[in-house]
Design an enzyme around this catalytic site. Structure first.
Site, PDB file in Angstrom:
ATOM      1  N   ARG A  41      62.970  34.069  57.710  1.00  0.00           N
ATOM      2  CA  ARG A  41      62.281  35.109  56.951  1.00  0.00           C
ATOM      3  C   ARG A  41      61.369  34.525  55.883  1.00  0.00           C
ATOM      4  O   ARG A  41      60.258  35.041  55.660  1.00  0.00           O
ATOM      5  CB  ARG A  41      63.301  36.073  56.339  1.00  0.00           C
ATOM      6  CG  ARG A  41      62.705  37.215  55.516  1.00  0.00           C
ATOM      7  CD  ARG A  41      61.492  37.884  56.136  1.00  0.00           C
ATOM      8  NE  ARG A  41      61.716  38.316  57.509  1.00  0.00           N
ATOM      9  CZ  ARG A  41      60.747  38.665  58.335  1.00  0.00           C
ATOM     10  NH1 ARG A  41      59.471  38.605  57.952  1.00  0.00           N
ATOM     11  NH2 ARG A  41      61.020  39.058  59.561  1.00  0.00           N
TER      12      ARG A  41
ATOM     13  N   LYS B 207      44.247  38.122  40.273  1.00  0.00           N
ATOM     14  CA  LYS B 207      44.898  39.338  40.761  1.00  0.00           C
ATOM     15  C   LYS B 207      45.792  38.976  41.948  1.00  0.00           C
ATOM     16  O   LYS B 207      45.523  39.285  43.102  1.00  0.00           O
ATOM     17  CB  LYS B 207      43.852  40.384  41.156  1.00  0.00           C
ATOM     18  CG  LYS B 207      43.026  40.877  39.966  1.00  0.00           C
ATOM     19  CD  LYS B 207      41.958  41.853  40.394  1.00  0.00           C
ATOM     20  CE  LYS B 207      41.114  42.299  39.202  1.00  0.00           C
ATOM     21  NZ  LYS B 207      40.018  43.209  39.583  1.00  0.00           N
TER      22      LYS B 207
ATOM     23  N   LYS C 181      36.464  38.183  28.619  1.00  0.00           N
ATOM     24  CA  LYS C 181      36.195  39.451  29.300  1.00  0.00           C
ATOM     25  C   LYS C 181      35.804  40.517  28.271  1.00  0.00           C
ATOM     26  O   LYS C 181      35.753  40.265  27.063  1.00  0.00           O
ATOM     27  CB  LYS C 181      37.434  39.894  30.082  1.00  0.00           C
ATOM     28  CG  LYS C 181      37.891  38.878  31.131  1.00  0.00           C
ATOM     29  CD  LYS C 181      36.920  38.742  32.277  1.00  0.00           C
ATOM     30  CE  LYS C 181      36.886  39.977  33.164  1.00  0.00           C
ATOM     31  NZ  LYS C 181      38.111  40.163  33.943  1.00  0.00           N
TER      32      LYS C 181
ATOM     33  N   GLU D 211      31.813  37.467  30.155  1.00  0.00           N
ATOM     34  CA  GLU D 211      31.438  38.647  30.936  1.00  0.00           C
ATOM     35  C   GLU D 211      30.306  39.411  30.261  1.00  0.00           C
ATOM     36  O   GLU D 211      30.296  39.582  29.043  1.00  0.00           O
ATOM     37  CB  GLU D 211      32.657  39.572  31.096  1.00  0.00           C
ATOM     38  CG  GLU D 211      32.372  40.852  31.845  1.00  0.00           C
ATOM     39  CD  GLU D 211      33.607  41.723  31.960  1.00  0.00           C
ATOM     40  OE1 GLU D 211      33.547  42.910  31.573  1.00  0.00           O
ATOM     41  OE2 GLU D 211      34.656  41.212  32.427  1.00  0.00           O
TER      42      GLU D 211
ATOM     43  N   ASP E  97      29.117  41.705  35.540  1.00  0.00           N
ATOM     44  CA  ASP E  97      30.202  42.589  35.956  1.00  0.00           C
ATOM     45  C   ASP E  97      29.714  44.007  36.247  1.00  0.00           C
ATOM     46  O   ASP E  97      29.046  44.633  35.414  1.00  0.00           O
ATOM     47  CB  ASP E  97      31.273  42.630  34.862  1.00  0.00           C
ATOM     48  CG  ASP E  97      32.516  43.366  35.317  1.00  0.00           C
ATOM     49  OD1 ASP E  97      33.120  42.943  36.313  1.00  0.00           O
ATOM     50  OD2 ASP E  97      32.881  44.359  34.674  1.00  0.00           O
TER      51      ASP E  97
END
Length: 292
Positions: A101, A136, A168, A201, A223
């Site tokens: 697994r 992410k 950011k 950003e 962005d």
């Protein structure tokens, strides 16, 4: 192989994964299978795509039982079709069952990521843009997800918060603006004697101009801009800084974004919106099994 893939990092991951999955013991196998029973199995590919995680599978098998014999029939990054056999493994049947697994969980997800990465990469191959991943990722699985992106032909962005400065929108807003954020960052890096690249950003051409007037960065992120605005921004920036496009980019929009002239395109969906590849480990009983 990427620098973050090393014996120490893999051992740490495998130890934690086995602790989660086996705990005090694989009681199903311990109860039903004699400890000296020998066996063999094959890794069966059930859909087309890009295979990833074969080298990891070999490491997992040998970590659990060094006496297991593993024969890789394919290579990571290879395009595969349903019915292909990825590897053969033989040894104690109990060892095969206990590792099954973990091997499949890793390979199915890694192959899904590698497949999606290659698909997007192929769409922008006619441009100079490079495809990047993001942070992410799945907690405690980033190591393998970023490895899968590289196997699929993508380029890894920063691995974590510690290896690059990325300012950011929230950083900028909390710092009081673009000039303040850049100046504070340089002061911090100087004080800590750190040599880290700085990316910032921008959300508009006005912010791009503000960054150019302030200076002191390595990469300017564009962005959530439409391709035409990105093209204008790239023209403004010229060769002064590298550029990265970001923000909800997918198969429908990535070509236009790449053709705007950006150096990099970061796509979070490479790791957080992926369908795992259908792969199974099938026991062999004196004959070679094939896909249905």
């Amino acid at each position: 192989m990427q620098e973050y893939i090393n014996p120490e990092s893999l051992q740490h991951f495998i130890q934690a994964a086995f602790l989660e999955d086996i705990g005090e013991g694989d009681h199903s196998t311990l109860a039903a299978v004699p400890p000296d029973q020998q066996g063999s199995a094959q890794l069966l590919i059930k859909e087309n795509g890009v295979i990833a995680g074969l080298e990891l599978a070999k490491t997992i098998f040998h970590y659990h039982d060094p006496e297991m014999k593993v024969r890789l029939l394919l290579q990571d990054g290879q395009c595969v079709q349903a019915g292909d056999i990825g590897l053969l493994v033989s040894g104690k049947a109990a060892s095969i069952l206990t590792t099954e697994r973990l091997v499949l969980n890793c390979m199915q997800r890694m192959s899904g990521i590698a497949t999606k990465t290659k698909k997007l990469n192929d769409l922008i191959a006619h441009t100079g843009a490079q495809l990047l991943d993001t942070r992410k990722t799945t907690p405690n699985f980033r190591l393998l997800e970023k490895w899968a992106v590289s196997i699929g032909g993508g380029k890894n962005h920063r691995f974590a918060l510690y290896d690059m400065i990325m300012l950011k929108d929230n950083h900028i807003d909390f710092a009081g603006g673009i000039p303040q954020a850049i100046r504070a960052t340089h002061a911090y890096l100087s004080k800590k004697q750190l040599d880290l690249k700085i990316e910032i950003e921008t959300r508009s051409l006005q912010e791009v101009r503000l960054v150019l007037d302030t200076g002191g960065v390595d990469i300017i992120m564009l962005d959530n801009m439409d391709p035409q605005t990105m093209k204008e921004a790239v023209g403004m920036i010229g060769k002064q800084y590298l550029t990265e496009a970001s923000g909800g980019i997918d198969e429908e929009t990535i070509v236009a974004v790449a053709e705007s002239g950006v150096d990099y395109i970061s796509v979070g969906a490479l790791t957080h919106q992926v369908k795992s590849m259908d792969i199974s480990l099938k026991a062999l009983k004196g004959h070679r099994q094939t896909a249905n």
